[in-house]
Design a protein around this motif. Structure first.
Motif, PDB file in Angstrom:
ATOM      1  N   LEU A  35       0.850  -1.187   0.000  1.00  0.00           N
ATOM      2  CA  LEU A  35       0.000   0.000   0.000  1.00  0.00           C
ATOM      3  C   LEU A  35       0.887   1.239   0.000  1.00  0.00           C
ATOM      4  CD1 LEU A  35      -2.857  -0.602   2.626  1.00  0.00           C
ATOM      5  CD2 LEU A  35      -3.106  -0.417   0.149  1.00  0.00           C
ATOM      6  N   GLN A  36       0.488   2.231  -0.769  1.00  0.00           N
ATOM      7  CA  GLN A  36       1.148   3.530  -0.698  1.00  0.00           C
ATOM      8  C   GLN A  36       0.238   4.467   0.076  1.00  0.00           C
ATOM      9  OE1 GLN A  36       2.424   5.311  -4.414  1.00  0.00           O
ATOM     10  NE2 GLN A  36       2.321   7.374  -3.543  1.00  0.00           N
ATOM     11  N   ILE A  37       0.727   4.978   1.191  1.00  0.00           N
ATOM     12  CA  ILE A  37      -0.079   5.835   2.051  1.00  0.00           C
ATOM     13  C   ILE A  37       0.392   7.272   1.913  1.00  0.00           C
ATOM     14  CG2 ILE A  37      -0.768   6.345   4.419  1.00  0.00           C
ATOM     15  CD1 ILE A  37      -0.412   3.371   5.030  1.00  0.00           C
ATOM     16  N   GLU A  80      -4.158  -1.285  11.948  1.00  0.00           N
ATOM     17  CA  GLU A  80      -3.439  -2.299  11.180  1.00  0.00           C
ATOM     18  C   GLU A  80      -4.425  -3.186  10.427  1.00  0.00           C
ATOM     19  OE1 GLU A  80      -0.837  -4.493  13.768  1.00  0.00           O
ATOM     20  OE2 GLU A  80      -0.122  -2.652  14.711  1.00  0.00           O
ATOM     21  N   ASN A  81      -5.481  -3.623  11.109  1.00  0.00           N
ATOM     22  CA  ASN A  81      -6.472  -4.485  10.467  1.00  0.00           C
ATOM     23  C   ASN A  81      -7.154  -3.786   9.302  1.00  0.00           C
ATOM     24  OD1 ASN A  81      -5.874  -6.369  12.453  1.00  0.00           O
ATOM     25  ND2 ASN A  81      -8.007  -6.883  12.820  1.00  0.00           N
ATOM     26  N   ILE A  82      -7.468  -2.512   9.472  1.00  0.00           N
ATOM     27  CA  ILE A  82      -8.140  -1.765   8.402  1.00  0.00           C
ATOM     28  C   ILE A  82      -7.232  -1.663   7.182  1.00  0.00           C
ATOM     29  CG2 ILE A  82      -8.989   0.520   7.733  1.00  0.00           C
ATOM     30  CD1 ILE A  82     -10.060   0.806  10.613  1.00  0.00           C
ATOM     31  N   LEU A  83      -5.945  -1.404   7.400  1.00  0.00           N
ATOM     32  CA  LEU A  83      -5.017  -1.304   6.275  1.00  0.00           C
ATOM     33  C   LEU A  83      -4.801  -2.662   5.611  1.00  0.00           C
ATOM     34  CD1 LEU A  83      -2.476   1.267   7.724  1.00  0.00           C
ATOM     35  CD2 LEU A  83      -4.229   1.644   5.990  1.00  0.00           C
ATOM     36  N   PHE A  84      -4.778  -3.743   6.403  1.00  0.00           N
ATOM     37  CA  PHE A  84      -4.719  -5.086   5.814  1.00  0.00           C
ATOM     38  C   PHE A  84      -5.973  -5.327   4.961  1.00  0.00           C
ATOM     39  CE2 PHE A  84      -1.547  -6.453   9.076  1.00  0.00           C
ATOM     40  CZ  PHE A  84      -0.629  -6.995   8.200  1.00  0.00           C
ATOM     41  N   HIS A  85      -7.119  -4.898   5.459  1.00  0.00           N
ATOM     42  CA  HIS A  85      -8.375  -5.056   4.716  1.00  0.00           C
ATOM     43  C   HIS A  85      -8.298  -4.327   3.378  1.00  0.00           C
ATOM     44  CE1 HIS A  85     -12.702  -5.118   3.859  1.00  0.00           C
ATOM     45  NE2 HIS A  85     -12.574  -3.834   3.586  1.00  0.00           N
ATOM     46  N   ILE A  86      -7.798  -3.091   3.401  1.00  0.00           N
ATOM     47  CA  ILE A  86      -7.688  -2.316   2.166  1.00  0.00           C
ATOM     48  C   ILE A  86      -6.731  -3.000   1.195  1.00  0.00           C
ATOM     49  CG2 ILE A  86      -6.933  -0.120   1.173  1.00  0.00           C
ATOM     50  CD1 ILE A  86      -7.842   1.233   3.779  1.00  0.00           C
ATOM     51  N   ALA A  87      -5.608  -3.486   1.717  1.00  0.00           N
ATOM     52  CA  ALA A  87      -4.600  -4.121   0.862  1.00  0.00           C
ATOM     53  C   ALA A  87      -5.150  -5.343   0.146  1.00  0.00           C
ATOM     54  CB  ALA A  87      -3.378  -4.504   1.692  1.00  0.00           C
ATOM     55  N   HIS A  88      -6.056  -6.088   0.817  1.00  0.00           N
ATOM     56  CA  HIS A  88      -6.567  -7.328   0.234  1.00  0.00           C
ATOM     57  C   HIS A  88      -7.863  -7.129  -0.549  1.00  0.00           C
ATOM     58  CE1 HIS A  88      -3.741  -9.271   3.071  1.00  0.00           C
ATOM     59  NE2 HIS A  88      -3.724 -10.208   2.155  1.00  0.00           N
ATOM     60  N   ASN A  89      -8.494  -5.963  -0.416  1.00  0.00           N
ATOM     61  CA  ASN A  89      -9.776  -5.757  -1.086  1.00  0.00           C
ATOM     62  C   ASN A  89      -9.741  -4.659  -2.141  1.00  0.00           C
ATOM     63  OD1 ASN A  89     -12.061  -7.458   0.369  1.00  0.00           O
ATOM     64  ND2 ASN A  89     -10.636  -6.766   1.940  1.00  0.00           N
ATOM     65  N   ALA A  90      -8.679  -3.879  -2.168  1.00  0.00           N
ATOM     66  CA  ALA A  90      -8.566  -2.819  -3.164  1.00  0.00           C
ATOM     67  C   ALA A  90      -7.707  -3.302  -4.331  1.00  0.00           C
ATOM     68  CB  ALA A  90      -7.944  -1.580  -2.522  1.00  0.00           C
ATOM     69  N   GLN A 123      -2.475  -0.017  -4.445  1.00  0.00           N
ATOM     70  CA  GLN A 123      -3.433   1.055  -4.188  1.00  0.00           C
ATOM     71  C   GLN A 123      -2.802   2.191  -3.401  1.00  0.00           C
ATOM     72  OE1 GLN A 123      -5.918   3.182  -4.790  1.00  0.00           O
ATOM     73  NE2 GLN A 123      -7.125   1.339  -5.122  1.00  0.00           N
ATOM     74  N   ILE A 124      -3.277   3.399  -3.659  1.00  0.00           N
ATOM     75  CA  ILE A 124      -2.862   4.584  -2.907  1.00  0.00           C
ATOM     76  C   ILE A 124      -3.972   4.929  -1.924  1.00  0.00           C
ATOM     77  CG2 ILE A 124      -2.274   7.024  -3.034  1.00  0.00           C
ATOM     78  CD1 ILE A 124      -1.190   6.532  -5.835  1.00  0.00           C
ATOM     79  N   VAL A 125      -3.609   5.059  -0.658  1.00  0.00           N
ATOM     80  CA  VAL A 125      -4.564   5.399   0.391  1.00  0.00           C
ATOM     81  C   VAL A 125      -4.271   6.816   0.878  1.00  0.00           C
ATOM     82  CG1 VAL A 125      -5.549   4.748   2.620  1.00  0.00           C
ATOM     83  CG2 VAL A 125      -4.678   2.983   1.078  1.00  0.00           C
ATOM     84  N   GLU A 126      -5.277   7.661   0.855  1.00  0.00           N
ATOM     85  CA  GLU A 126      -5.127   9.041   1.314  1.00  0.00           C
ATOM     86  C   GLU A 126      -5.647   9.163   2.742  1.00  0.00           C
ATOM     87  OE1 GLU A 126      -3.769  11.468  -0.391  1.00  0.00           O
ATOM     88  OE2 GLU A 126      -3.679  10.635  -2.437  1.00  0.00           O
ATOM     89  N   PHE A 127      -4.789   9.636   3.651  1.00  0.00           N
ATOM     90  CA  PHE A 127      -5.183   9.907   5.029  1.00  0.00           C
ATOM     91  C   PHE A 127      -5.524  11.385   5.165  1.00  0.00           C
ATOM     92  CE2 PHE A 127      -3.137   6.462   7.944  1.00  0.00           C
ATOM     93  CZ  PHE A 127      -3.720   5.474   7.169  1.00  0.00           C
TER      94      PHE A 127
END
Length: 239
Positions: A110-112, A137-147, A151-155
């Motif tokens: 993931l690119q944050i 951590e769980n939310i980012l794992f979820h994004i990594a496996h479902n996006a 993927q680029i994640v914007e905080f």
């Protein structure tokens, strides 16, 4: 108009039963998928024992599937160790930096994108830091496996009179493959989106922190709302 967040509510009775049913369904679904993949390859193996390409695919799928089951087991064991939350003063920027160090070797990657300066004015929050880190951590794992891949994640962070809102947005998401079932009260549950996200929800709820997931066109946004004033019952201070 000022928004107000509900105080922490203890999960009892039918709500507890529903949470357990949801957890069992999530876990069953998550473990079944990699096992089905391994089983399918094993059934085809006798006819492709001399096929190097097939064997390469088989070992790749087997390794990935076993890693997923191992990861899920570890997250469940970690979740089971948590006691009642222990409120402490936490700095959101410091928590995010800690989490990003832990997921540095995340696969898929993931690119944050985030601006630490935007978090400098955010006041201290009251929550159990270890449990908040676990949930993130769980939310980012979820994004990594479902996006989609890489993927680029914007905080981003926003303040309201009632809460500090941390948003994680990303484009697109794979079609959810959940299990639908009915509770003893006849309530239909068909929103299974992964064990990672479910465990994060449960831990945040224990800390009286609200978490929502919304889809706007091609963008998915997961928002965590930290109440400015939080009430957490005293518990075991060992965690």
């Amino acid at each position: 108009q000022q928004d107000t967040l509900p105080e922490l509510q203890v999960t009892t009775g039918s709500s507890l039963e529903l949470s357990i049913a949801h957890l069992v369904a999530e876990l069953s679904h998550e473990i079944k998928n990699p096992l089905v993949a391994i089983k399918t390859f094993i059934q085809l193996l006798p006819g492709h024992i001399n096929d190097p390409e097939f064997l390469s695919d088989f070992f790749g799928v087997a390794a990935t599937s076993i890693d997923r089951i191992d990861y899920l087991t570890e997250r469940m064991l970690e979740f089971a160790k948590f006691s009642q939350p222990r409120a402490m003063s936490i700095q959101l920027a410091a928590v995010l930096q800690e989490v990003m160090k832990k997921i540095g070797s995340l696969t898929p990657p993931l690119q944050i994108n985030w601006n630490p300066g935007a978090f400098e004015h955010i006041p201290s929050l009251a929550a159990d830091q270890e449990q908040v880190c676990y949930a993130l951590e769980n939310i980012l794992f979820h994004i990594a496996h479902n996006a989609p891949a890489r993927q680029i994640v914007e905080f981003s962070v926003d303040e309201t009179p009632a809460a500090i809102a941390l948003s994680m947005s990303y484009a697109g998401e794979k079609q959810a493959q959940g299990l639908a079932f009915s509770s003893a009260q006849g309530e239909m549950i068909n929103d299974l989106n992964g064990l990672d996200l479910f465990l994060a929800h449960q831990v945040l709820q224990k800390n009286a922190i609200r978490c929502t997931k919304d889809t706007e066109h091609t963008k998915t946004i997961i928002t965590i709302q930290f109440p400015r004033a939080i009430k957490i019952a005293e518990g075991d201070s060992s965690r």
